[in-house]
Write an enzyme that holds these catalytic residues in place. Structure first.
Site, PDB file in Angstrom:
ATOM      1  N   SER A 125      23.764 -22.338 -12.650  1.00  0.00           N
ATOM      2  CA  SER A 125      23.563 -23.912 -12.627  1.00  0.00           C
ATOM      3  C   SER A 125      21.974 -24.301 -12.684  1.00  0.00           C
ATOM      4  O   SER A 125      21.742 -25.295 -12.995  1.00  0.00           O
ATOM      5  CB  SER A 125      24.240 -24.299 -11.364  1.00  0.00           C
ATOM      6  OG  SER A 125      23.873 -23.630 -10.426  1.00  0.00           O
ATOM      7  N   GLY A 126      21.181 -23.488 -12.060  1.00  0.00           N
ATOM      8  CA  GLY A 126      19.859 -23.555 -11.971  1.00  0.00           C
ATOM      9  C   GLY A 126      19.193 -23.870 -13.386  1.00  0.00           C
ATOM     10  O   GLY A 126      18.026 -24.379 -13.439  1.00  0.00           O
ATOM     11  N   CYS A 153      14.946 -26.286  -6.218  1.00  0.00           N
ATOM     12  CA  CYS A 153      16.329 -26.077  -5.552  1.00  0.00           C
ATOM     13  C   CYS A 153      16.366 -24.964  -4.392  1.00  0.00           C
ATOM     14  O   CYS A 153      16.571 -25.310  -3.326  1.00  0.00           O
ATOM     15  CB  CYS A 153      17.289 -25.784  -6.528  1.00  0.00           C
ATOM     16  SG  CYS A 153      17.122 -24.404  -7.727  1.00  0.00           S
ATOM     17  N   ARG A 158      20.298 -36.472 -29.348  1.00  0.00           N
ATOM     18  CA  ARG A 158      21.649 -35.793 -29.164  1.00  0.00           C
ATOM     19  C   ARG A 158      22.908 -36.332 -28.710  1.00  0.00           C
ATOM     20  O   ARG A 158      23.766 -36.059 -29.204  1.00  0.00           O
ATOM     21  CB  ARG A 158      21.405 -34.205 -28.706  1.00  0.00           C
ATOM     22  CG  ARG A 158      20.471 -33.368 -29.514  1.00  0.00           C
ATOM     23  CD  ARG A 158      20.431 -32.058 -28.677  1.00  0.00           C
ATOM     24  NE  ARG A 158      19.911 -32.036 -27.346  1.00  0.00           N
ATOM     25  CZ  ARG A 158      18.552 -31.766 -27.186  1.00  0.00           C
ATOM     26  NH1 ARG A 158      17.645 -31.666 -28.155  1.00  0.00           N
ATOM     27  NH2 ARG A 158      18.125 -31.933 -25.952  1.00  0.00           N
ATOM     28  N   SER A 159      22.590 -36.943 -27.686  1.00  0.00           N
ATOM     29  CA  SER A 159      23.587 -37.531 -26.595  1.00  0.00           C
ATOM     30  C   SER A 159      24.002 -39.287 -26.910  1.00  0.00           C
ATOM     31  O   SER A 159      24.870 -39.611 -26.297  1.00  0.00           O
ATOM     32  CB  SER A 159      23.629 -37.534 -25.324  1.00  0.00           C
ATOM     33  OG  SER A 159      23.021 -35.900 -25.114  1.00  0.00           O
ATOM     34  N   HIS A 191      23.328 -21.480  -4.798  1.00  0.00           N
ATOM     35  CA  HIS A 191      22.273 -20.320  -4.721  1.00  0.00           C
ATOM     36  C   HIS A 191      22.811 -19.854  -3.101  1.00  0.00           C
ATOM     37  O   HIS A 191      22.961 -20.355  -2.263  1.00  0.00           O
ATOM     38  CB  HIS A 191      20.898 -20.885  -4.778  1.00  0.00           C
ATOM     39  CG  HIS A 191      20.503 -21.245  -6.016  1.00  0.00           C
ATOM     40  ND1 HIS A 191      21.145 -21.073  -6.901  1.00  0.00           N
ATOM     41  CD2 HIS A 191      19.429 -21.964  -6.433  1.00  0.00           C
ATOM     42  CE1 HIS A 191      20.379 -21.670  -8.087  1.00  0.00           C
ATOM     43  NE2 HIS A 191      19.454 -22.208  -7.725  1.00  0.00           N
ATOM     44  N   LYS A 196       6.907 -21.550  -6.838  1.00  0.00           N
ATOM     45  CA  LYS A 196       7.225 -22.587  -6.174  1.00  0.00           C
ATOM     46  C   LYS A 196       7.742 -22.619  -4.730  1.00  0.00           C
ATOM     47  O   LYS A 196       7.359 -23.629  -3.874  1.00  0.00           O
ATOM     48  CB  LYS A 196       8.524 -23.190  -7.015  1.00  0.00           C
ATOM     49  CG  LYS A 196       8.049 -23.486  -8.320  1.00  0.00           C
ATOM     50  CD  LYS A 196       9.363 -23.992  -9.139  1.00  0.00           C
ATOM     51  CE  LYS A 196       8.960 -23.989 -10.713  1.00  0.00           C
ATOM     52  NZ  LYS A 196      10.188 -24.350 -11.608  1.00  0.00           N
TER      53      LYS A 196
HETATM   54  P1  A2P Z   1      21.026 -33.870 -23.837  1.00  0.00           P
HETATM   55  O1  A2P Z   1      22.502 -33.713 -23.305  1.00  0.00           O
HETATM   56  O2  A2P Z   1      21.128 -35.157 -24.959  1.00  0.00           O
HETATM   57  O3  A2P Z   1      20.533 -32.856 -24.524  1.00  0.00           O
HETATM   58  P2  A2P Z   1      20.513 -29.357 -18.073  1.00  0.00           P
HETATM   59  O4  A2P Z   1      19.775 -29.268 -17.076  1.00  0.00           O
HETATM   60  O5  A2P Z   1      21.984 -29.564 -17.693  1.00  0.00           O
HETATM   61  O6  A2P Z   1      20.337 -28.545 -19.392  1.00  0.00           O
HETATM   62  O7  A2P Z   1      20.438 -31.085 -18.712  1.00  0.00           O
HETATM   63  C1  A2P Z   1      19.297 -31.394 -19.225  1.00  0.00           C
HETATM   64  C2  A2P Z   1      19.379 -33.169 -19.533  1.00  0.00           C
HETATM   65  O8  A2P Z   1      18.088 -33.477 -20.041  1.00  0.00           O
HETATM   66  C3  A2P Z   1      20.465 -33.473 -20.593  1.00  0.00           C
HETATM   67  O9  A2P Z   1      20.999 -34.838 -20.172  1.00  0.00           O
HETATM   68  C4  A2P Z   1      19.688 -33.651 -21.736  1.00  0.00           C
HETATM   69  O10 A2P Z   1      20.067 -34.402 -22.648  1.00  0.00           O
HETATM   70  C5  A2P Z   1      18.223 -34.302 -21.320  1.00  0.00           C
HETATM   71  N1  A2P Z   1      17.259 -33.922 -22.036  1.00  0.00           N
HETATM   72  C6  A2P Z   1      16.650 -32.547 -22.569  1.00  0.00           C
HETATM   73  N2  A2P Z   1      15.561 -32.834 -23.399  1.00  0.00           N
HETATM   74  C7  A2P Z   1      15.605 -34.305 -23.487  1.00  0.00           C
HETATM   75  C8  A2P Z   1      14.797 -35.197 -24.118  1.00  0.00           C
HETATM   76  N3  A2P Z   1      13.570 -34.703 -24.807  1.00  0.00           N
HETATM   77  N4  A2P Z   1      14.690 -36.457 -23.966  1.00  0.00           N
HETATM   78  C9  A2P Z   1      15.465 -37.083 -23.153  1.00  0.00           C
HETATM   79  N5  A2P Z   1      16.467 -36.304 -22.481  1.00  0.00           N
HETATM   80  C10 A2P Z   1      16.422 -34.875 -22.588  1.00  0.00           C
END
Ligand code: A2P
Length: 336
Positions: free
Chosen positions: A158-159, A128, A39-40, A241, A212
């Site tokens: 944020s967690g 955390c 996605r990114s 927190h 945890k």
């Molecule tokens: P992306 O931004 O492309 O979805 P947060 O804890 O703030 O939700 O962030 C989760 C992080 O983990 C983001 O950088 C997200 O990327 C990444 N992420 C989530 N799922 C995957 C995946 N299947 N493969 C790689 N990165 C992932």
């Protein structure tokens, strides 16, 4: 000596903080790779004066990488951590995937830095709320044996990541406009509300987050007999927190002594103005490295009891900062 580092989950709440910390703490980097989901891919993130392009994590992502800081959730870590280790990297993993694995050190640098020495490629960053509690309780535990910890948490959005923080803001706007708030990331609206932590509940009635705190504290302290009970609650705070902690020692613990110990403890900042009724608050802890501790007082219900209150930035000491401190430990011990 400098190192090739990859951040897995670079676009997330913890990932962006990792970028900032590597820069501000001057981590010895020769290369920085930003990895996230497809996605990114192609997005860019600023690192100092540079714009770095985010890549989708893939089979070749870890070639030539010395250190992976992973913060992309448990399933992503399970999918990639061993591949990264096989490619020669050391992984500091922020997810819960490997924390209770006996082969994997679970490290809070202020508590058990020596545990990194036995790593076999993966080092786990604790939960955390556990990190924040351990930083504050360990210095007292060093002075006197502890019988029992009873903790209640007040955990920010944020967690649950960057999208959860956005969701709370959107919900607050909706409520202020007289609309019904929608919940997608969280099970219920969090704005102007709170609810017991939304992780799965076991047969004993404890949720995963509470378990945890219990199991990880025992592992980090190296004390599998330590009695811990936790009640974890989500509150409509964006970041940082808070925790109300009741400690029962073997013997009475003098309050002045506790204050003195905590005022000198690494990673702790004492915040107590009894006259002004000013104690740690999430807004003061946000963006702050130390765990803010205050309201240290004798438990009126027990001669060996102490009460204390803390706030800590979940994204920083609760996650990214602790991970970078582990990475710094690895560098200082030449373990990368
Ligand atoms: P992306 O931004 O492309 O979805 P947060 O804890 O703030 O939700 O962030 C989760 C992080 O983990 C983001 O950088 C997200 O990327 C990444 N992420 C989530 N799922 C995957 C995946 N299947 N493969 C790689 N990165 C992932």
């Amino acid at each position: 000596k400098s190192y090739r580092v990859a951040i897995l989950g670079a676009t997330g709440a913890v990932g962006t903080e990792l970028l900032e910390l590597l820069l501000s703490r001057d981590f010895p980097l020769s290369e920085l790779k930003l990895l996230a989901s497809p996605r990114s891919a192609g997005n860019s993130l600023r690192f100092g004066g540079e714009q770095l392009t985010v890549e989708a994590v893939g089979d070749r992502s870890f070639d030539g990488v010395d250190l992976v800081l992973a913060s992309a959730g448990g399933s992503t870590s399970k999918q990639w951590a061993h591949k990264a280790v096989a490619a020669g990297a050391v992984v500091v993993d922020n997810s819960s995937a490997f924390r209770m694995d006996p082969q994997v050190p679970l490290v809070v640098p202020e508590v058990n830095p020596e545990a990194v020495v036995n790593h076999q490629g993966i080092i786990a960053n604790p939960n955390c709320t556990t990190i924040l509690m351990n930083v504050a309780v360990w210095p007292l535990y060093q002075v006197q044996p502890l019988r029992r910890i009873v903790v209640s948490t007040y955990q920010s959005a944020s967690g649950a990541g960057a999208r959860a923080m956005e969701e709370v803001k959107t919900q607050a706007r909706a409520i202020l406009q007289g609309e019904t708030p929608q919940a997608e990331i969280f099970p219920y609206p969090l704005a102007f509300n709170l609810f017991p932590h939304n992780s799965p509940i076991n047969d004993l009635g404890y949720c995963e987050e509470e378990m945890k705190m219990i199991n990880e504290t025992r592992k980090i302290f190296g004390d599998d007999k330590l009695r811990v009970s936790a009640t974890c609650v989500r509150v409509p705070v964006l970041r940082a927190h808070s925790e109300a902690i009741n400690l029962e020692f073997e013997q009475p613990f003098d309050v002045a002594k506790a204050r003195d110990v905590l005022s000198q403890a690494p990673g702790v900042k004492l915040v107590e103005d009894w006259q002004a009724n000013y104690f740690p608050m999430p807004i003061d802890a946000t963006g702050c490295d130390p765990v803010l501790v205050g309201r240290i007082r004798q438990d009126l219900s027990h001669p060996c009891g102490l009460e204390l209150w803390l706030c800590g930035d979940q994204v920083r000491k609760g996650a990214a900062l602790n991970a970078v401190q582990i990475a710094e430990l690895l560098v200082s011990k030449d373990l990368l």
